[in-house]
Motif scaffolding. Structure first.
Motif, short mmCIF file in Angstrom:
data_model
loop_
_atom_site.label_atom_id
_atom_site.label_comp_id
_atom_site.label_asym_id
_atom_site.label_seq_id
_atom_site.Cartn_x
_atom_site.Cartn_y
_atom_site.Cartn_z
N THR A 154 14.48 -35.74 -12.73
CA THR A 154 13.92 -35.48 -14.05
C THR A 154 13.28 -34.10 -14.07
OG1 THR A 154 11.73 -36.38 -13.53
CG2 THR A 154 13.41 -37.94 -14.30
N VAL A 155 13.05 -33.59 -15.27
CA VAL A 155 12.39 -32.29 -15.41
C VAL A 155 10.99 -32.35 -14.81
CG1 VAL A 155 11.47 -30.62 -17.06
CG2 VAL A 155 13.73 -31.63 -17.44
N ALA A 156 10.30 -33.47 -14.99
CA ALA A 156 8.96 -33.63 -14.43
C ALA A 156 9.00 -33.54 -12.91
CB ALA A 156 8.35 -34.95 -14.87
N GLN A 157 10.01 -34.13 -12.30
CA GLN A 157 10.13 -34.05 -10.84
C GLN A 157 10.43 -32.62 -10.39
OE1 GLN A 157 13.19 -37.12 -10.58
NE2 GLN A 157 11.80 -38.48 -9.45
N GLY A 158 11.27 -31.95 -11.15
CA GLY A 158 11.56 -30.55 -10.82
C GLY A 158 10.31 -29.68 -10.93
N LEU A 159 9.53 -29.92 -11.99
CA LEU A 159 8.29 -29.16 -12.16
C LEU A 159 7.33 -29.43 -11.01
CD1 LEU A 159 6.47 -27.36 -13.92
CD2 LEU A 159 5.74 -29.43 -15.13
N LEU A 160 7.21 -30.68 -10.63
CA LEU A 160 6.31 -31.04 -9.52
C LEU A 160 6.74 -30.35 -8.23
CD1 LEU A 160 3.95 -32.73 -8.45
CD2 LEU A 160 5.58 -34.60 -8.05
N VAL A 161 8.02 -30.33 -7.96
CA VAL A 161 8.52 -29.67 -6.75
C VAL A 161 8.16 -28.19 -6.75
CG1 VAL A 161 10.65 -28.86 -5.64
CG2 VAL A 161 10.38 -31.28 -6.21
N GLU A 162 8.34 -27.53 -7.89
CA GLU A 162 8.02 -26.10 -7.96
C GLU A 162 6.52 -25.85 -7.81
OE1 GLU A 162 9.96 -23.43 -7.98
OE2 GLU A 162 11.71 -24.73 -7.78
N LEU A 219 18.99 -14.41 -16.78
CA LEU A 219 19.27 -13.38 -17.78
C LEU A 219 20.71 -12.90 -17.69
CD1 LEU A 219 18.10 -11.51 -20.00
CD2 LEU A 219 17.60 -9.87 -18.18
N LEU A 220 21.17 -12.62 -16.49
CA LEU A 220 22.52 -12.06 -16.31
C LEU A 220 23.62 -13.09 -16.54
CD1 LEU A 220 23.27 -9.09 -15.51
CD2 LEU A 220 20.87 -9.67 -15.20
N SER A 221 23.31 -14.38 -16.37
CA SER A 221 24.33 -15.41 -16.56
C SER A 221 24.11 -16.21 -17.84
CB SER A 221 24.33 -16.38 -15.37
OG SER A 221 23.12 -17.13 -15.32
N ASN A 222 23.03 -15.88 -18.57
CA ASN A 222 22.67 -16.60 -19.80
C ASN A 222 22.53 -18.10 -19.54
OD1 ASN A 222 22.02 -16.67 -22.55
ND2 ASN A 222 24.12 -17.17 -23.14
N THR A 223 21.83 -18.42 -18.45
CA THR A 223 21.58 -19.81 -18.08
C THR A 223 20.09 -20.09 -18.26
OG1 THR A 223 23.36 -19.73 -16.44
CG2 THR A 223 21.77 -21.54 -16.25
N TRP A 224 19.74 -20.86 -19.31
CA TRP A 224 18.32 -21.06 -19.62
C TRP A 224 17.90 -22.52 -19.57
CZ3 TRP A 224 16.03 -16.59 -19.30
CH2 TRP A 224 16.71 -15.43 -19.67
N ASP A 225 18.73 -23.37 -18.97
CA ASP A 225 18.39 -24.80 -18.89
C ASP A 225 17.08 -24.98 -18.11
OD1 ASP A 225 20.78 -25.18 -20.15
OD2 ASP A 225 21.86 -25.86 -18.37
N ASP A 226 16.09 -25.59 -18.76
CA ASP A 226 14.80 -25.89 -18.11
C ASP A 226 14.16 -24.64 -17.51
OD1 ASP A 226 15.34 -28.66 -18.62
OD2 ASP A 226 16.52 -28.74 -16.79
N HIS A 227 14.45 -23.48 -18.07
CA HIS A 227 13.97 -22.25 -17.45
C HIS A 227 12.44 -22.17 -17.40
CE1 HIS A 227 14.32 -18.13 -16.01
NE2 HIS A 227 13.46 -17.76 -16.94
N TRP A 228 11.78 -22.78 -18.37
CA TRP A 228 10.32 -22.73 -18.40
C TRP A 228 9.71 -23.37 -17.15
CZ3 TRP A 228 7.67 -27.36 -18.23
CH2 TRP A 228 8.41 -28.52 -18.51
N VAL A 229 10.44 -24.31 -16.55
CA VAL A 229 9.95 -24.96 -15.33
C VAL A 229 9.69 -23.94 -14.24
CG1 VAL A 229 10.64 -26.50 -13.42
CG2 VAL A 229 11.04 -27.18 -15.81
N PHE A 230 10.51 -22.88 -14.20
CA PHE A 230 10.46 -21.92 -13.11
C PHE A 230 9.51 -20.76 -13.40
CE2 PHE A 230 14.53 -24.11 -13.28
CZ PHE A 230 14.39 -24.86 -12.11
#
Length: 252
Positions: A154-162, A219-230
């Motif tokens: 989940t996004v929450a798990q990803g955020l916690l890991v970071e 930015l270079l690949s235009n990949t913004w999925d869940d980018h705010w997490v990072f």
């Protein structure tokens, strides 16, 4: 004076008072500032170029465990080499953590601009290297190994890991660059810490712990999925470590 890591420098402080040395000192400070900016940009570019290229190319045809080790050690060894020869901080989260801990002044936060610029330059180099690779063999070439939360989590798990692993990495930064830290082993400890963070976090988020590493490839690949997490995860983790060291560890 202080180095960019917040360690006490070995050179004597220049005379900044009145007299003929004042102008020379101001000129040297401007030159040193420009050199530090360039160091942040060049080393961040090299980090992102090398790490992202390894992640894109190295994952093709390799078993999962081998691929994980390959990418983790690529990032770790790059950090080890750069920190061995350069005062660059490489990571906006590390810079923020040093500031929160009271190790560097607010003016050093301007280094972040050049770290992010370096991340974009490094990602551009990785794209130039890998843009013509077949996506069925090198799936990471399309996204430049951008940081995304794995669909199994989940996004929450990803955020916690970071948050957790950035806090851990920044804690290592603050410990080894402190007054009683093993200054001769800074590069080694930081390189090991980066390897360990990647070994644990790549399966979840591709491991960021560095917003500049995330921003350039996205930015270079235009990949913004869940980018705010990072952004939120690393800066939150850096803040936690900075506050702990400022109010608990570094208290005289």
């Amino acid at each position: 004076t202080r180095s960019t890591w917040g360690c006490v420098a070995s050179t004597e402080q220049f005379n900044t008072g009145q007299g003929p040395w004042a102008r020379d000192t101001a000129s040297k400070e401007r030159r040193d500032l420009i050199l530090h900016y360039m160091a942040e940009m060049v080393t961040s570019a090299f980090l992102v170029f090398t790490g992202v290229s390894a992640a894109v190319v190295g994952r093709a045809g390799l078993p999962g465990g081998v691929s994980l080790l390959h990418v983790s050690f690529a990032f770790g060894f790059v950090v080890f080499v750069i920190v061995s020869i350069s005062p660059a901080q490489l990571n906006p989260a590390a810079t923020w953590s040093l500031f929160v801990a009271g190790r560097i002044p607010a003016s050093f936060l301007s280094y972040m601009i050049f770290q992010f610029a370096g991340g974009v330059i490094g990602a551009a180099g990785a794209k130039l290297l890998t843009h013509n690779l077949p996506s069925d063999v090198y799936p990471g070439a399309v996204t430049l190994a951008s940081n995304v939360v794995n669909e199994s989590f989940t996004v929450a798990q990803g955020l916690l890991v970071e948050v957790v692993f950035t806090a851990a990495l920044c804690a290592v930064v603050l410990r080894v660059t402190g007054k009683s830290g093993p200054r001769d082993l800074v590069a080694l400890f930081l390189g090991i810490a980066v390897v360990l963070c990647h070994l644990a976090a790549i399966p979840v988020t591709n491991c960021s712990v560095n917003p500049a590493r995330s921003f350039g490839p996205s930015l270079l690949s235009n990949t913004w999925d869940d980018h705010w997490v990072f952004w939120l995860g690393p800066f939150a983790g850096a803040t936690i470590s900075g506050l702990i060291f400022r109010f608990l560890v570094d208290v005289d």
